[in-house]
Design an enzyme around this catalytic site. Sequence first.
Site, PDB file in Angstrom:
ATOM      1  N   TYR A 178       0.843  -1.208   0.000  1.00 25.77           N
ATOM      2  CA  TYR A 178       0.000   0.000   0.000  1.00 25.77           C
ATOM      3  C   TYR A 178       0.877   1.256   0.000  1.00 25.77           C
ATOM      4  O   TYR A 178       0.747   2.138  -0.836  1.00 25.77           O
ATOM      5  CB  TYR A 178      -0.916  -0.031   1.226  1.00 25.77           C
ATOM      6  CG  TYR A 178      -1.718   1.225   1.434  1.00 25.77           C
ATOM      7  CD1 TYR A 178      -1.322   2.176   2.369  1.00 25.77           C
ATOM      8  CD2 TYR A 178      -2.870   1.477   0.691  1.00 25.77           C
ATOM      9  CE1 TYR A 178      -2.050   3.342   2.551  1.00 25.77           C
ATOM     10  CE2 TYR A 178      -3.607   2.627   0.871  1.00 25.77           C
ATOM     11  CZ  TYR A 178      -3.187   3.562   1.816  1.00 25.77           C
ATOM     12  OH  TYR A 178      -3.911   4.709   1.993  1.00 25.77           O
ATOM     13  N   ASP A 202      -3.523   9.733   2.357  1.00 26.86           N
ATOM     14  CA  ASP A 202      -3.507   8.390   2.930  1.00 26.86           C
ATOM     15  C   ASP A 202      -4.558   8.351   4.036  1.00 26.86           C
ATOM     16  O   ASP A 202      -4.251   8.428   5.225  1.00 26.86           O
ATOM     17  CB  ASP A 202      -2.109   8.109   3.481  1.00 26.86           C
ATOM     18  CG  ASP A 202      -2.056   6.799   4.247  1.00 26.86           C
ATOM     19  OD1 ASP A 202      -1.060   6.574   4.972  1.00 26.86           O
ATOM     20  OD2 ASP A 202      -3.010   6.008   4.143  1.00 26.86           O
ATOM     21  N   SER A 203      -5.819   8.264   3.617  1.00 27.76           N
ATOM     22  CA  SER A 203      -6.910   8.393   4.595  1.00 27.76           C
ATOM     23  C   SER A 203      -7.430   7.024   5.013  1.00 27.76           C
ATOM     24  O   SER A 203      -7.225   6.028   4.303  1.00 27.76           O
ATOM     25  CB  SER A 203      -8.059   9.174   3.940  1.00 27.76           C
ATOM     26  OG  SER A 203      -8.653   8.353   2.936  1.00 27.76           O
ATOM     27  N   ASP A 260       0.830   6.969  10.367  1.00 30.75           N
ATOM     28  CA  ASP A 260       1.723   5.861  10.725  1.00 30.75           C
ATOM     29  C   ASP A 260       3.153   6.142  10.288  1.00 30.75           C
ATOM     30  O   ASP A 260       4.095   5.521  10.769  1.00 30.75           O
ATOM     31  CB  ASP A 260       1.214   4.557  10.075  1.00 30.75           C
ATOM     32  CG  ASP A 260       1.042   4.714   8.555  1.00 30.75           C
ATOM     33  OD1 ASP A 260       0.492   5.751   8.124  1.00 30.75           O
ATOM     34  OD2 ASP A 260       1.457   3.820   7.810  1.00 30.75           O
ATOM     35  N   ASP A 287      -6.782  19.053  11.145  1.00 27.32           N
ATOM     36  CA  ASP A 287      -7.718  18.597  10.117  1.00 27.32           C
ATOM     37  C   ASP A 287      -7.156  18.925   8.729  1.00 27.32           C
ATOM     38  O   ASP A 287      -6.845  20.079   8.436  1.00 27.32           O
ATOM     39  CB  ASP A 287      -9.062  19.325  10.340  1.00 27.32           C
ATOM     40  CG  ASP A 287     -10.123  18.911   9.322  1.00 27.32           C
ATOM     41  OD1 ASP A 287     -11.304  19.121   9.578  1.00 27.32           O
ATOM     42  OD2 ASP A 287      -9.732  18.352   8.258  1.00 27.32           O
ATOM     43  N   GLY A 288      -7.062  17.906   7.889  1.00 28.45           N
ATOM     44  CA  GLY A 288      -6.491  18.073   6.541  1.00 28.45           C
ATOM     45  C   GLY A 288      -7.275  19.060   5.697  1.00 28.45           C
ATOM     46  O   GLY A 288      -6.706  19.788   4.879  1.00 28.45           O
ATOM     47  N   TYR A 325      -6.661  -5.847   3.600  1.00 33.57           N
ATOM     48  CA  TYR A 325      -7.730  -4.865   3.389  1.00 33.57           C
ATOM     49  C   TYR A 325      -8.942  -5.610   2.845  1.00 33.57           C
ATOM     50  O   TYR A 325      -8.790  -6.618   2.159  1.00 33.57           O
ATOM     51  CB  TYR A 325      -7.283  -3.753   2.429  1.00 33.57           C
ATOM     52  CG  TYR A 325      -6.334  -2.736   3.039  1.00 33.57           C
ATOM     53  CD1 TYR A 325      -6.241  -2.584   4.425  1.00 33.57           C
ATOM     54  CD2 TYR A 325      -5.536  -1.924   2.247  1.00 33.57           C
ATOM     55  CE1 TYR A 325      -5.363  -1.671   4.986  1.00 33.57           C
ATOM     56  CE2 TYR A 325      -4.664  -0.995   2.808  1.00 33.57           C
ATOM     57  CZ  TYR A 325      -4.595  -0.871   4.183  1.00 33.57           C
ATOM     58  OH  TYR A 325      -3.736   0.038   4.741  1.00 33.57           O
TER      59      TYR A 325
HETATM   60  N1  LIG Z   1     -10.328  -0.298   4.751  1.00 33.39           N
HETATM   61  C1  LIG Z   1      -9.101   0.227   4.110  1.00 33.39           C
HETATM   62  C2  LIG Z   1      -8.409   1.203   5.010  1.00 33.39           C
HETATM   63  C3  LIG Z   1      -7.174   1.821   4.326  1.00 33.39           C
HETATM   64  C4  LIG Z   1      -6.402   2.588   5.346  1.00 33.39           C
HETATM   65  C5  LIG Z   1      -5.132   3.247   4.809  1.00 33.39           C
HETATM   66  C6  LIG Z   1      -4.475   3.916   5.991  1.00 33.39           C
HETATM   67  N2  LIG Z   1      -3.677   3.300   6.863  1.00 33.39           N
HETATM   68  C7  LIG Z   1      -3.341   4.214   7.833  1.00 33.39           C
HETATM   69  C8  LIG Z   1      -2.578   4.124   9.008  1.00 33.39           C
HETATM   70  C9  LIG Z   1      -2.474   5.212   9.836  1.00 33.39           C
HETATM   71  C10 LIG Z   1      -3.104   6.393   9.503  1.00 33.39           C
HETATM   72  C11 LIG Z   1      -3.857   6.503   8.342  1.00 33.39           C
HETATM   73  C12 LIG Z   1      -3.987   5.382   7.506  1.00 33.39           C
HETATM   74  N3  LIG Z   1      -4.676   5.167   6.354  1.00 33.39           N
END
Ligand SMILES: NCCCCCc1nc2ccccc2[nH]1
Length: 292
Positions: free
Chosen positions: A64, A159-160, A89, A140-141, A228
Amino acid sequence: VIPGWFSEISPLWPGEAHSLKVEKLLFQGKSDYQNVLVFQSSTYGKVLVLDGVIQLTERDECAYQEMITHLPLCSILNPKKVLVIGGGDGGVLREVARHSSVEKIDICEIDKMVVDVSKQFFPSVALGFQDPRVTLHIGDGVAFLNAVPKGTYDAIIVDSSDPIGPAQELFEKPFFESLAKALRPGGVMCTQAESIWLHMQIIENIVANCRQIFKGSVNYAWTSVPTYPSGVIGFMLCSTEGPAVDFKHPINPIDADDSHVKTKGPLKFYNSEVRHCISWFLYPTLCHSSCF
Ligand SMILES: NCCCCCc1nc2ccccc2[nH]1
């Protein structure tokens, strides 16, 4: 619920739940925005969960983080100023920092607990925060972007988490308009854009909005992330103007300069040769995907 197992149950993927065997609970907390959980899984390393939704595991985070970062950054020459929205992260920061042309990396993460927990339990991911080019903004973005001068960034990565909870407004049209405003002409953005198996309605709305706002190229790419939901997650890849971006032949290949390997370790997933999972859209749905 099966004892000793974590199941990812959410209204965003009704009737299905990916489960991971739990070896040990490492952290449980409640921030101002969400519940935060970290556990040691049996086969995927440590796992970060926000409001019951898996955000990353040590075993597959590379797929990812590398794709959401290098698809946009390898598609433009000489990216210098990069903004990350979310990504508390630190994994996207680690990947952005591999690009020697980058001079400044801003990150805006709403939840300080996510940053602190990542630094404590995911050092191989949070190492991105150590790069001297990084400036961390807790907030807040949406507000951050609205305060940014027009044309500030060469690239913006969103990266939400999912559109339930704090990340909801990062999937709405005004936010995409503010992304385009904050990018320089020809700049690129890449956002977390859900699953083609579960969220085609969400994806079609995002694509329709991006087609109105971004006058360069508008692409949807996806990759495989086993932890995911449905095992895939996608990205919107858009440029504000200019020639169609050929993501299959990156004009700024990351392998050209491997000085990043010494400090960040080798890339584990992305490389310039492999054709990425990029699907084109023929209205109203995906027409085909060519990958690998
Ligand atoms: N259900 C899919 C979720 C994807 C999440 C991607 C992601 N992973 C993260 C880790 C920490 C902060 C923001 C984040 N965004």
